[in-house]
Scaffold this motif. Structure first.
Motif, mmCIF file in Angstrom:
data_model
loop_
_atom_site.group_PDB
_atom_site.id
_atom_site.type_symbol
_atom_site.label_atom_id
_atom_site.label_comp_id
_atom_site.label_asym_id
_atom_site.label_seq_id
_atom_site.Cartn_x
_atom_site.Cartn_y
_atom_site.Cartn_z
ATOM 1 N N ASN A 165 0.824 -1.212 0.000
ATOM 2 C CA ASN A 165 0.000 0.000 0.000
ATOM 3 C C ASN A 165 0.856 1.260 0.000
ATOM 4 O O ASN A 165 0.516 2.257 -0.658
ATOM 5 N N ALA A 166 1.960 1.231 0.727
ATOM 6 C CA ALA A 166 2.842 2.392 0.772
ATOM 7 C C ALA A 166 3.488 2.642 -0.588
ATOM 8 O O ALA A 166 3.589 3.784 -1.048
ATOM 9 N N ILE A 167 3.942 1.571 -1.246
ATOM 10 C CA ILE A 167 4.546 1.732 -2.573
ATOM 11 C C ILE A 167 3.506 2.201 -3.582
ATOM 12 O O ILE A 167 3.767 3.099 -4.391
ATOM 13 N N GLN A 168 2.313 1.621 -3.526
ATOM 14 C CA GLN A 168 1.257 2.035 -4.448
ATOM 15 C C GLN A 168 0.879 3.497 -4.208
ATOM 16 O O GLN A 168 0.602 4.238 -5.169
ATOM 17 N N SER A 169 0.886 3.930 -2.957
ATOM 18 C CA SER A 169 0.597 5.337 -2.646
ATOM 19 C C SER A 169 1.644 6.253 -3.269
ATOM 20 O O SER A 169 1.322 7.327 -3.784
ATOM 21 N N GLU A 170 2.906 5.833 -3.222
ATOM 22 C CA GLU A 170 3.978 6.592 -3.874
ATOM 23 C C GLU A 170 3.728 6.708 -5.373
ATOM 24 O O GLU A 170 3.820 7.797 -5.952
ATOM 25 N N LEU A 171 3.399 5.597 -6.011
ATOM 26 C CA LEU A 171 3.148 5.607 -7.454
ATOM 27 C C LEU A 171 1.952 6.480 -7.799
ATOM 28 O O LEU A 171 1.953 7.212 -8.797
ATOM 29 N N ASP A 172 0.912 6.420 -6.966
ATOM 30 C CA ASP A 172 -0.280 7.234 -7.205
ATOM 31 C C ASP A 172 0.042 8.716 -7.106
ATOM 32 O O ASP A 172 -0.461 9.521 -7.901
ATOM 33 N N ARG A 175 -1.236 19.396 -0.730
ATOM 34 C CA ARG A 175 -2.281 19.876 0.180
ATOM 35 C C ARG A 175 -3.675 19.676 -0.414
ATOM 36 O O ARG A 175 -4.640 19.483 0.321
ATOM 37 N N GLN A 176 -3.757 19.722 -1.722
ATOM 38 C CA GLN A 176 -5.065 19.642 -2.385
ATOM 39 C C GLN A 176 -5.426 18.228 -2.822
ATOM 40 O O GLN A 176 -6.594 17.933 -3.064
ATOM 41 N N TRP A 177 -4.452 17.370 -2.901
ATOM 42 C CA TRP A 177 -4.664 16.033 -3.469
ATOM 43 C C TRP A 177 -5.559 15.181 -2.586
ATOM 44 O O TRP A 177 -5.358 15.099 -1.375
ATOM 45 N N GLN A 178 -6.519 14.529 -3.205
ATOM 46 C CA GLN A 178 -7.379 13.579 -2.502
ATOM 47 C C GLN A 178 -6.680 12.228 -2.484
ATOM 48 O O GLN A 178 -6.623 11.527 -3.496
ATOM 49 N N ARG A 179 -6.160 11.854 -1.342
ATOM 50 C CA ARG A 179 -5.398 10.610 -1.236
ATOM 51 C C ARG A 179 -6.327 9.407 -1.328
ATOM 52 O O ARG A 179 -7.466 9.458 -0.866
ATOM 53 N N PRO A 180 -5.846 8.301 -1.901
ATOM 54 C CA PRO A 180 -6.675 7.090 -1.969
ATOM 55 C C PRO A 180 -6.954 6.537 -0.574
ATOM 56 O O PRO A 180 -6.221 6.816 0.379
ATOM 57 N N SER A 181 -8.000 5.752 -0.469
ATOM 58 C CA SER A 181 -8.410 5.216 0.833
ATOM 59 C C SER A 181 -7.332 4.362 1.474
ATOM 60 O O SER A 181 -7.241 4.277 2.700
ATOM 61 N N TYR A 182 -6.487 3.733 0.660
ATOM 62 C CA TYR A 182 -5.440 2.853 1.185
ATOM 63 C C TYR A 182 -4.118 3.586 1.402
ATOM 64 O O TYR A 182 -3.093 2.966 1.693
ATOM 65 N N PHE A 183 -4.145 4.913 1.292
ATOM 66 C CA PHE A 183 -2.904 5.687 1.370
ATOM 67 C C PHE A 183 -2.137 5.357 2.642
ATOM 68 O O PHE A 183 -2.684 5.309 3.742
ATOM 69 N N GLU A 184 -0.837 5.173 2.442
ATOM 70 C CA GLU A 184 0.036 4.837 3.565
ATOM 71 C C GLU A 184 1.462 5.239 3.211
ATOM 72 O O GLU A 184 2.014 4.791 2.211
ATOM 73 N N ARG A 185 2.041 6.121 3.997
ATOM 74 C CA ARG A 185 3.461 6.458 3.871
ATOM 75 C C ARG A 185 4.015 6.685 5.269
ATOM 76 O O ARG A 185 3.278 7.051 6.189
#
Length: 333
Positions: free
Chosen positions: A70-77, A149-159
């Protein structure tokens, strides 16, 4: 590095190279694509080349048990979202199944996560002419911070986070700075006092949303590729939640002790002000974030002593860290 450790390292890289080759069919890449080592640090990065067409790409084999899927996918997103906002980043390539992140397992290398990116043409900025590069880094930081600040993070966002404890605490993500080589007792005492002052000042500075959020966390000249008018930001592996001004400090990574550091920080601020806002309190706290970054890198040096970069820093760089701390205490204490 001894002969035995050299052979072990080469065997390890060869196992990851075979893993990278085994992933090629999942992307539909032809069997003649060549896989060559590009870099090895936290992750291992390979360059892919098709000798018949000139096509190139980059494949990153992730270090085991460091980042979650999830953390890697959040980075890619986030990289994709930045690119969509006009901030150039390497773009993830998808497999035949439409995935930008895959898990691969081999007998020799075990299970690893893999991401592949389109090749980016460009050169690193001129390190011999730092002021304009620092100004550019400031501009890019402001644009990234505005988007984050404006980005809507995905529900699985993790960093991961980059708080003071995460960077320079006893259980910091990159280890303990006090384990660095060549430190004497007097230098440790100075660095401890600097850390304590940082703790007080950052507690007062605060972590409100205008000061603390999603950052690149390693935005420096070595992570920019320039071709004509286009500048591409690379290496998002450290991106996470931290103080926005941490990105200012990372612009001076490994050179925080330079006598012209204040001028360079102000050039960064000049660039930042083109797209973002800095208060006088922000600018006055620049030395705190610079000292925090230098102590974080001292911890990195201790925990990555096998790398060429860590070995190249040497005793004088460690002594320079203590001298920077002395100056910080005099200026901000």
């Amino acid at each position: 590095m001894t002969l035995a450790t050299t052979e072990s390292h080469l065997s390890y890289i060869a196992a990851l190279q075979e893993m990278a080759r085994s992933a090629l069919p999942r992307y539909g890449f032809p069997s003649n694509v060549q896989v060559a080592l590009l870099s090895h640090s936290e992750n291992t990065v390979f360059r892919l080349d098709n000798p018949n067409t000139g096509w190139r790409a980059v494949m990153r084999v992730h270090r085991a048990n460091y980042q979650t899927p999830n953390a890697i996918q959040s980075e890619l997103d986030w990289m994709t979202a930045l690119n969509d906002a006009g901030i150039a980043t390497p773009q993830p390539l998808r497999t035949l199944d439409g995935e930008s992140l895959i898990q691969v397992e081999t007998a020799a290398a075990g299970k690893r996560m893999i991401a592949t990116f389109a090749w980016v043409e460009g050169d690193f900025p001129d390190e011999g002419n730092l002021p304009p590069s620092l100004q550019k880094l400031g501009e890019l930081s402001a644009r990234m911070h505005r988007q984050s600040r404006q980005w809507q993070r995905p529900s699985y966002f993790e960093r991961h986070t980059w708080s003071l404890d995460d960077t320079v605490g006893e259980n910091g993500r990159w280890g303990r700075w006090r384990d660095a080589p060549w430190l004497d007792r007097e230098q440790v005492n100075v660095l401890e006092r600097a850390r304590d002052l940082m703790s007080l000042r950052l507690a007062s500075f605060g972590m409100s949303p205008d000061k603390y959020g999603l950052i690149h966390a390693d935005l420096r000249i070595a992570n920019l590729l320039v071709k004509g008018p286009r500048t591409t930001i690379i290496d998002f592996d450290d991106c996470g939640i931290g103080w926005f001004l941490h990105d200012m400090a990372t612009a001076l990574s490994f050179i925080e002790h330079r006598p012209d550091r204040r001028e360079l920080m102000l050039r960064w601020a000049e660039g930042y002000s083109r797209y973002g806002a800095l208060t006088q309190a922000d600018i006055e706290e620049f030395p705190t974030f610079l000292m925090q970054r230098r102590l974080q890198l001292l911890a990195w040096m201790a925990s990555h002593s096998e790398t060429e970069l860590a070995q190249s820093l040497g005793e004088s760089w460690v002594a320079g860290t203590a001298e920077l701390a002395t100056d910080y205490l005099h200026q901000m204490g």
